[in-house]
Scaffold this motif. Structure first.
Motif, PDB file in Angstrom:
ATOM      1  N   LEU A  29      -8.307  -7.267   8.514  1.00  0.00           N
ATOM      2  CA  LEU A  29      -8.580  -5.999   9.195  1.00  0.00           C
ATOM      3  C   LEU A  29      -9.338  -5.018   8.303  1.00  0.00           C
ATOM      4  N   ARG A  30      -9.505  -5.349   7.023  1.00  0.00           N
ATOM      5  CA  ARG A  30     -10.361  -4.524   6.158  1.00  0.00           C
ATOM      6  C   ARG A  30     -11.774  -4.448   6.728  1.00  0.00           C
ATOM      7  N   GLU A  31     -12.178  -5.474   7.476  1.00  0.00           N
ATOM      8  CA  GLU A  31     -13.526  -5.515   8.041  1.00  0.00           C
ATOM      9  C   GLU A  31     -13.546  -5.092   9.507  1.00  0.00           C
ATOM     10  N   HIS A  32     -12.443  -4.575  10.024  1.00  0.00           N
ATOM     11  CA  HIS A  32     -12.407  -4.171  11.424  1.00  0.00           C
ATOM     12  C   HIS A  32     -13.382  -3.011  11.647  1.00  0.00           C
ATOM     13  N   PRO A  33     -14.202  -3.071  12.693  1.00  0.00           N
ATOM     14  CA  PRO A  33     -15.213  -2.014  12.895  1.00  0.00           C
ATOM     15  C   PRO A  33     -14.623  -0.635  13.155  1.00  0.00           C
ATOM     16  N   GLN A  34     -13.348  -0.562  13.576  1.00  0.00           N
ATOM     17  CA  GLN A  34     -12.731   0.732  13.855  1.00  0.00           C
ATOM     18  C   GLN A  34     -11.726   1.158  12.790  1.00  0.00           C
ATOM     19  N   LEU A  35     -11.775   0.498  11.626  1.00  0.00           N
ATOM     20  CA  LEU A  35     -10.815   0.827  10.576  1.00  0.00           C
ATOM     21  C   LEU A  35     -10.853   2.315  10.249  1.00  0.00           C
ATOM     22  N   TRP A  36      -9.666   2.912  10.166  1.00  0.00           N
ATOM     23  CA  TRP A  36      -9.382   4.317   9.862  1.00  0.00           C
ATOM     24  C   TRP A  36      -9.638   5.230  11.060  1.00  0.00           C
ATOM     25  N   GLN A  37     -10.750   5.099  11.744  1.00  0.00           N
ATOM     26  CA  GLN A  37     -11.028   5.997  12.870  1.00  0.00           C
ATOM     27  C   GLN A  37     -10.358   5.527  14.152  1.00  0.00           C
ATOM     28  N   GLY A  38     -10.228   4.206  14.349  1.00  0.00           N
ATOM     29  CA  GLY A  38      -9.625   3.686  15.576  1.00  0.00           C
ATOM     30  C   GLY A  38      -8.467   2.752  15.349  1.00  0.00           C
ATOM     31  N   LEU A  39      -8.136   2.482  14.086  1.00  0.00           N
ATOM     32  CA  LEU A  39      -7.032   1.585  13.730  1.00  0.00           C
ATOM     33  C   LEU A  39      -6.601   1.869  12.310  1.00  0.00           C
ATOM     34  N   ILE A  40      -5.291   2.018  12.110  1.00  0.00           N
ATOM     35  CA  ILE A  40      -4.733   2.200  10.768  1.00  0.00           C
ATOM     36  C   ILE A  40      -3.643   1.153  10.554  1.00  0.00           C
ATOM     37  N   PRO A  41      -3.911   0.110   9.743  1.00  0.00           N
ATOM     38  CA  PRO A  41      -2.888  -0.894   9.436  1.00  0.00           C
ATOM     39  C   PRO A  41      -2.044  -0.469   8.231  1.00  0.00           C
ATOM     40  N   LEU A  42      -0.775  -0.829   8.269  1.00  0.00           N
ATOM     41  CA  LEU A  42       0.154  -0.555   7.176  1.00  0.00           C
ATOM     42  C   LEU A  42       1.015  -1.794   6.937  1.00  0.00           C
ATOM     43  N   ALA A  43       1.243  -2.146   5.675  1.00  0.00           N
ATOM     44  CA  ALA A  43       2.125  -3.258   5.329  1.00  0.00           C
ATOM     45  C   ALA A  43       3.359  -2.708   4.626  1.00  0.00           C
ATOM     46  N   PHE A  44       4.478  -2.742   5.332  1.00  0.00           N
ATOM     47  CA  PHE A  44       5.762  -2.302   4.764  1.00  0.00           C
ATOM     48  C   PHE A  44       6.509  -3.536   4.258  1.00  0.00           C
ATOM     49  N   HIS A  45       6.658  -3.653   2.947  1.00  0.00           N
ATOM     50  CA  HIS A  45       7.409  -4.774   2.373  1.00  0.00           C
ATOM     51  C   HIS A  45       8.901  -4.410   2.356  1.00  0.00           C
ATOM     52  N   VAL A  46       9.711  -5.261   2.978  1.00  0.00           N
ATOM     53  CA  VAL A  46      11.145  -5.010   3.110  1.00  0.00           C
ATOM     54  C   VAL A  46      11.904  -5.714   1.985  1.00  0.00           C
ATOM     55  N   ASP A  47      13.131  -5.285   1.771  1.00  0.00           N
ATOM     56  CA  ASP A  47      13.904  -5.816   0.644  1.00  0.00           C
ATOM     57  C   ASP A  47      15.030  -6.762   1.048  1.00  0.00           C
ATOM     58  N   TYR A  48      15.228  -7.015   2.353  1.00  0.00           N
ATOM     59  CA  TYR A  48      16.428  -7.771   2.733  1.00  0.00           C
ATOM     60  C   TYR A  48      16.302  -9.280   2.514  1.00  0.00           C
ATOM     61  N   TRP A  49      15.115  -9.770   2.122  1.00  0.00           N
ATOM     62  CA  TRP A  49      14.994 -11.177   1.748  1.00  0.00           C
ATOM     63  C   TRP A  49      14.994 -11.371   0.235  1.00  0.00           C
ATOM     64  N   ASP A  50      15.114 -10.300  -0.534  1.00  0.00           N
ATOM     65  CA  ASP A  50      15.114 -10.434  -1.993  1.00  0.00           C
ATOM     66  C   ASP A  50      16.240 -11.353  -2.482  1.00  0.00           C
ATOM     67  N   ARG A  51      17.313 -11.426  -1.718  1.00  0.00           N
ATOM     68  CA  ARG A  51      18.475 -12.236  -2.105  1.00  0.00           C
ATOM     69  C   ARG A  51      18.177 -13.739  -2.095  1.00  0.00           C
ATOM     70  N   LEU A  52      17.049 -14.152  -1.504  1.00  0.00           N
ATOM     71  CA  LEU A  52      16.725 -15.577  -1.419  1.00  0.00           C
ATOM     72  C   LEU A  52      16.190 -16.138  -2.729  1.00  0.00           C
ATOM     73  N   GLY A  53      16.022 -15.277  -3.729  1.00  0.00           N
ATOM     74  CA  GLY A  53      15.618 -15.783  -5.044  1.00  0.00           C
ATOM     75  C   GLY A  53      14.375 -15.156  -5.612  1.00  0.00           C
ATOM     76  N   TRP A  54      13.663 -14.350  -4.803  1.00  0.00           N
ATOM     77  CA  TRP A  54      12.455 -13.691  -5.313  1.00  0.00           C
ATOM     78  C   TRP A  54      12.439 -12.241  -4.869  1.00  0.00           C
ATOM     79  N   PRO A  55      12.594 -11.298  -5.801  1.00  0.00           N
ATOM     80  CA  PRO A  55      12.520  -9.876  -5.433  1.00  0.00           C
ATOM     81  C   PRO A  55      11.074  -9.436  -5.237  1.00  0.00           C
ATOM     82  N   ASP A  56      10.734  -9.040  -4.037  1.00  0.00           N
ATOM     83  CA  ASP A  56       9.379  -8.590  -3.720  1.00  0.00           C
ATOM     84  C   ASP A  56       9.075  -7.330  -4.528  1.00  0.00           C
TER      85      ASP A  56
END
Length: 251
Positions: free
Chosen positions: A58-85
């Motif tokens: 989506l970095r190349e999306h033609p409407q980035l920022w003006q018509g679309l704002i993507p966000l990646a929220f990294h959660v912590d509830y899988w950290d217990r599986l052996g790899w802390p994000d």
């Protein structure tokens, strides 16, 4: 007299994001709500890397920022599986749970998408991203001078009382070699990663002021702000744009 200079100045003013001098940046939304796409993800989840790669495109999306704002929220509830994000934050997990409590999402899972405040499962079915449109609510303007940030909202409709501002600094081109957990041995690359998130109450009606925390991670960064009504996680209006690339050795 050089008649070209006024023409160039007018073109710059109408071009959207504005850079004035070396420090001052200004970004403005349109009057209709800018759709925000939230991905809840984790480096400890084996099914998340395909969603992360899709979001990166989506970095190349033609409407980035003006018509679309993507966000990646990294959660912590899988950290217990052996790899802390390294990008996980309990507040991100709480945000996702809040969507589930409000019935905007059926459950808490990764990868999970929220589009304009509602669960979106089109990615799992290979559907194109169909951006919603809404009635005009008003224009949100972000001004950044160094680390001093100001937000102003000029409503074109009756806005909810007590709007709350959220400011996120995003990182791009973030690479992690995972040594444990479900993605052990993988080199993961992430974009649109929420590195810092602030929640700000208005000092005066529809005006917010804060200082942006220093966060050096990422090959490139962006700044995003959105408004929400009290008790409602869904973005009411949003704005964002690229931050200037840092010079080598700059802080």
């Amino acid at each position: 007299m050089n008649l070209l200079l006024p023409v160039l100045s007018l073109a710059l003013l109408l071009s959207g994001p504005i850079a004035l001098g070396a420090e001052l940046l200004r970004f403005s939304s349109g009057a209709a709500p800018t759709p925000v796409l939230e991905l809840f993800t984790s480096q400890g989840c084996s099914s998340c890397p395909p969603a992360d790669r899709w979001l990166s495109r989506l970095r190349e999306h033609p409407q980035l920022w003006q018509g679309l704002i993507p966000l990646a929220f990294h959660v912590d509830y899988w950290d217990r599986l052996g790899w802390p994000d390294p990008f996980a934050n309990p507040a991100h997990s709480a945000r996702q749970r809040g969507y589930a409590r409000s019935s905007a999402s059926r459950s808490v899972y990764t990868p999970g998408f929220i589009l304009a405040g509602r669960e979106w499962r089109g990615w799992f079915r290979g559907e194109p991203l169909d951006l919603p449109s809404g009635a005009e609510v008003g224009t949100l303007t972000l001004r950044l001078d160094g680390d001093s940030l100001r937000l102003a909202f000029d409503a074109s409709a009756t806005a909810p009382a007590g709007l709350i501002a959220h400011v996120a600094r995003l990182g791009f081109g973030l690479h992690t070699r995972v040594s444990r957990g479900e993605n052990a041995g993988s080199l993961l690359t992430h974009d649109f990663v929420v590195l810092s998130l602030q929640q700000i109450a208005a000092r005066t009606p529809n005006r917010w002021i804060t200082r942006l925390p220093h966060e050096p991670r990422g090959e490139r960064q962006a700044i995003v702000a959105w408004l929400s009504a009290p008790g409602d996680l869904a973005p009411y209006q949003a704005v964002g744009g690229w931050l200037p690339r840092q010079r080598p050795g700059a802080r």
